[in-house]
Design an enzyme around this catalytic site. Structure first.
Site, PDB file in Angstrom:
ATOM      1  N   GLU A 118      37.035  36.465 -32.555  1.00  0.00           N
ATOM      2  CA  GLU A 118      36.280  37.104 -31.465  1.00  0.00           C
ATOM      3  C   GLU A 118      37.102  38.207 -30.810  1.00  0.00           C
ATOM      4  O   GLU A 118      36.571  39.256 -30.437  1.00  0.00           O
ATOM      5  CB  GLU A 118      35.887  36.057 -30.420  1.00  0.00           C
ATOM      6  CG  GLU A 118      34.817  35.113 -30.931  1.00  0.00           C
ATOM      7  CD  GLU A 118      34.689  33.845 -30.084  1.00  0.00           C
ATOM      8  OE1 GLU A 118      33.737  33.111 -30.309  1.00  0.00           O
ATOM      9  OE2 GLU A 118      35.533  33.604 -29.212  1.00  0.00           O
ATOM     10  N   LYS A 142      34.850  21.265 -28.558  1.00  0.00           N
ATOM     11  CA  LYS A 142      34.883  22.643 -29.037  1.00  0.00           C
ATOM     12  C   LYS A 142      36.151  23.026 -29.809  1.00  0.00           C
ATOM     13  O   LYS A 142      37.250  22.638 -29.452  1.00  0.00           O
ATOM     14  CB  LYS A 142      34.736  23.634 -27.869  1.00  0.00           C
ATOM     15  CG  LYS A 142      33.403  23.593 -27.173  1.00  0.00           C
ATOM     16  CD  LYS A 142      32.224  23.915 -28.084  1.00  0.00           C
ATOM     17  CE  LYS A 142      32.150  25.368 -28.472  1.00  0.00           C
ATOM     18  NZ  LYS A 142      31.822  26.235 -27.337  1.00  0.00           N
ATOM     19  N   SER A 174      38.091  24.320 -25.597  1.00  0.00           N
ATOM     20  CA  SER A 174      37.430  24.623 -24.331  1.00  0.00           C
ATOM     21  C   SER A 174      38.034  23.739 -23.252  1.00  0.00           C
ATOM     22  O   SER A 174      38.403  22.584 -23.508  1.00  0.00           O
ATOM     23  CB  SER A 174      35.932  24.343 -24.467  1.00  0.00           C
ATOM     24  OG  SER A 174      35.365  24.069 -23.207  1.00  0.00           O
TER      25      SER A 174
END
Ligand code: ARG
Length: 466
Positions: free
Chosen positions: A294, A287, A281
Site C-alpha cells: 500500500e 488483521k 491492526s
C-alpha cells in the site's frame, strides 16, 4: 562580518543579509548531498586551469590536497553547515580559502555556480541512474525465480476484474519482468542526455579565459560537453526525464502492488505474503495487512507530485539561471530515495510471496474461463467465429441458470446447442488444456512462458557481462 562567514559575493554589498533571508535562500540543508560531485568538479576544473597556465603546478597541488582535506572533513561529520554560506559550492570554496588562503581564491576563475551546480547534478543523476538500474535488475531476477517456480501453476486472468481466461502465474511474472525492462530502457536512453558536461559555460555566456572544456569533460568521464552555454546553465530537462521515467516505473510498481493486494485479500486468497512484510491492526486482532504494498502505491502519488513540481519550476523561467532552479533538488533527491526504496521493498515482498496453487487453480475453473476455448473448438469444426460466440453465450447462460460449470454439463446438454459438439469438448474446457493451447509467441502456454523466461535470463546475463 566575522572572518569565517564572509560570502564570496560580499564585495558589492555594504549591508548584511537579513538572518531570515539567509535561512530562506540557503540550500545547504539538502544540497550538501552533492559534496562529492562538487569536489570532483573542482578537481577537474583546477586541473584544467593548470593545463592552460592559470594555476601553477604548486598551486594545483595545494588545491588538490586541500580539496581532499575538505572531503575528509565532510565525511567525518566535522563540517559545520551554515546558512550564511548558502550552499555546498560556497561552503567548499570557503573551506579551501580557510585552508590555503589566496591560492584557493583562484579556483573560481572562469566558473560560475551556475555551471558548477549544473555539473554537480548531472554527475549525481548519472550515478543514481546506475543505482536505480541495479535495483530493478535485482527485482527482475526475483520475478524470474517466481516465474520458474510457478511456471505451470494456473491462476485466473482477469479483464474488468472479471474472470477472463486461465493463465499461469509464471506468465504474469514474465509480464511484469518485461514492463520493468522498458523502465530500464528509458533510464538508459536518458543517460546519454545526462552525461554531457556543462562545465565551462560560466554564468550564462561562456568565458573570456581559454578554458579547455573537452579536457574537464574527459576528466569527469562525460561523453562530451554541451553545445551552448545559455542552454547549459538553464537546462534541467534531464531532471524532468529522470522523474518522468521514475513516475512510470512507480506506476508499474503500484499496479503490481494493487494486484497482489487483491490476490491476498480473504475473498481471493490466491497468495500469501510472509509475516515479514505485513503489519497488524491495533484493534482488530485478526488483521494481517499488506502495508508495504500500500505504501508503494501511495508513494507513487508522491513521485507524480515531484514530476509536477519540477515541470512547474521550469515552466516560466526566463533565460538563463534563476534561483528557482535551486528548488529542483528537493524534488529530485526525494524522488531518487522513494524510487530506490520502493523497488527494494517490492523485491522483499516478491521474495516472500507464496502462491496458493489449489485455490488459484480452482478459481480459474470458475467464471466460465474456458468459454473462449469452447468457441475456438467450434471454429475448428468449421463454425464461423461469430456464430460460435453466440452458441457458447447461450450455453453459458444455460449453465448459469443451472448453477453449473461448463465441464459439468452433460453431452446431451451440449448437443442441444450444437450437434457438432463431441466428447473431446471436455479436453478444451479444462484449464490446463486451455492454457497450453495458447501457443502463439508471447502466449501463456508452458512452452511459450519457458521461451519468455529464457529470453529474460539472457537479458540479465547480458547486463551482468557489461
Ligand atoms: N544553490 C544554487 C542552486 O542550487 C547554486 C547556484 C547559485 N547561483 C546563483 N547565481 N545564485 O541552484
Amino acid at each position: 562580518m566575522a572572518k569565517n562567514t564572509k560570502k564570496p559575493w560580499q564585495g558589492r554589498f555594504s549591508g548584511k543579509t537579513d538572518k531570515f533571508v539567509e535561512g530562506f535562500t540557503s540550500s545547504i540543508d539538502f544540497d550538501n548531498r552533492l559534496y562529492e560531485y562538487d569536489i570532483q568538479g573542482s578537481i577537474a576544473h583546477s586541473m584544467m586551469l593548470n593545463s592552460i597556465g592559470i594555476l601553477s603546478d604548486t598551486e594545483l597541488k595545494k588545491i588538490l590536497l586541500a580539496l581532499e582535506k575538505v572531503k575528509k572533513k565532510i565525511e567525518s561529520g566535522k563540517m559545520v553547515w551554515k546558512d550564511s554560506l548558502e550552499d555546498i559550492h560556497m561552503h567548499i570554496e570557503h573551506e579551501l580559502i580557510e585552508l590555503i588562503g589566496d591560492t584557493a581564491k583562484k579556483i573560481h576563475t572562469g566558473r560560475s555556480r551556475n555551471d558548477q551546480v549544473a555539473t554537480d547534478i548531472r554527475l549525481y543523476v548519472r550515478d543514481e541512474i546506475r543505482n536505480v538500474h541495479e535495483s530493478i535488475i535485482i527485482l527482475q531476477k526475483t520475478l524470474i525465480t517466481l516465474a520458474e517456480k510457478y511456471s505451470k501453476s494456473i491462476i485466473p486472468g482477469f479483464t474488468h476484474l472479471q474472470v477472463a481466461q486461465p493463465m499461469t502465474f509464471g506468465f504474469i511474472m514474465m509480464a511484469w519482468f518485461f514492463m520493468l525492462e522498458r523502465d530500464k530502457a528509458r533510464y538508459i536512453d536518458s543517460y546519454k542526455r545526462v552525461n554531457i558536461s556543462p562545465l565551462g559555460a560560466g554564468a550564462l555566456s561562456g568565458s573570456s579565459h581559454k578554458l579547455d572544456r573537452e579536457y574537464t569533460a574527459k576528466l569527469l568521464e562525460f561523453d562530451g560537453s554541451t553545445d551552448n552555454a545559455l542552454d547549459s546553465v538553464s537546462d534541467r530537462d534531464f531532471i524532468v526525464e529522470f522523474i518522468s521515467n521514475s513516475s512510470l516505473l512507480m506506476s508499474h510498481l503500484s499496479r503490481f502492488s494493487e494486484e497482489i493486494i487483491i490476490w491476498c485479500s480473504t475473498m481471493y486468497n490466491f497468495v500469501d505474503l510472509d509475516d515479514k512484510v505485513c503489519t497488524g491492526s491495533s484493534i482488530m486482532p485478526q488483521k494481517k495487512n499488506p502495508d508495504v504494498l500500500e505504501l508503494i502505491r501511495g508513494k507513487t502519488g508522491t513521485v507524480y507530485g515531484q514530476l509536477v513540481n519540477i515541470l512547474t519550476i521550469m515552466k516560466a523561467q526566463p533565460f538563463a539561471y534563476n534561483r528557482d532552479n535551486q528548488e529542483d533538488k528537493p524534488a529530485l533527491f526525494s524522488c531518487v530515495d522513494t524510487v530506490i526504496m520502493s523497488v527494494q521493498a517490492m523485491n522483499i515482498c516478491f521474495e516472500n510471496l507464496k502462491l496458493n496453487e489449489n485455490i488459484a487453480k480452482n478459481s480459474a475453473k470458475k467464471g466460465y474461463s474456458t468459454a473462449t476455448d469452447f468457441a475456438d473448438y467450434l471454429v475448428k469444426k468449421q463454425i464461423p467465429f461469430r456464430d460460435a460466440h453466440e452458441i457458447v453465450g447461450k450455453t453459458v447462460a444455460y449453465a448459469v441458470s443451472k448453477k453449473l460449470d461448463l465441464d459439468e454439463l452433460s453431452m446431451k446438454d451440449f448437443k442441444s446447442f450444437s450437434s457438432l459438439i463431441e466428447e473431446d469438448i471436455f479436453d478444451f474446457l479444462n484449464v490446463e488444456g486451455s492454457v497450453n493451447s495458447k501457443q502463439t509467441s508471447g502466449g501463456t502456454s508452458y512452452e511459450q512462458v519457458k521461451i519468455q523466461i529464457r529470453k529474460a535470463k539472457k537479458i540479465i546475463k547480458e547486463y551482468e557481462k557489461n
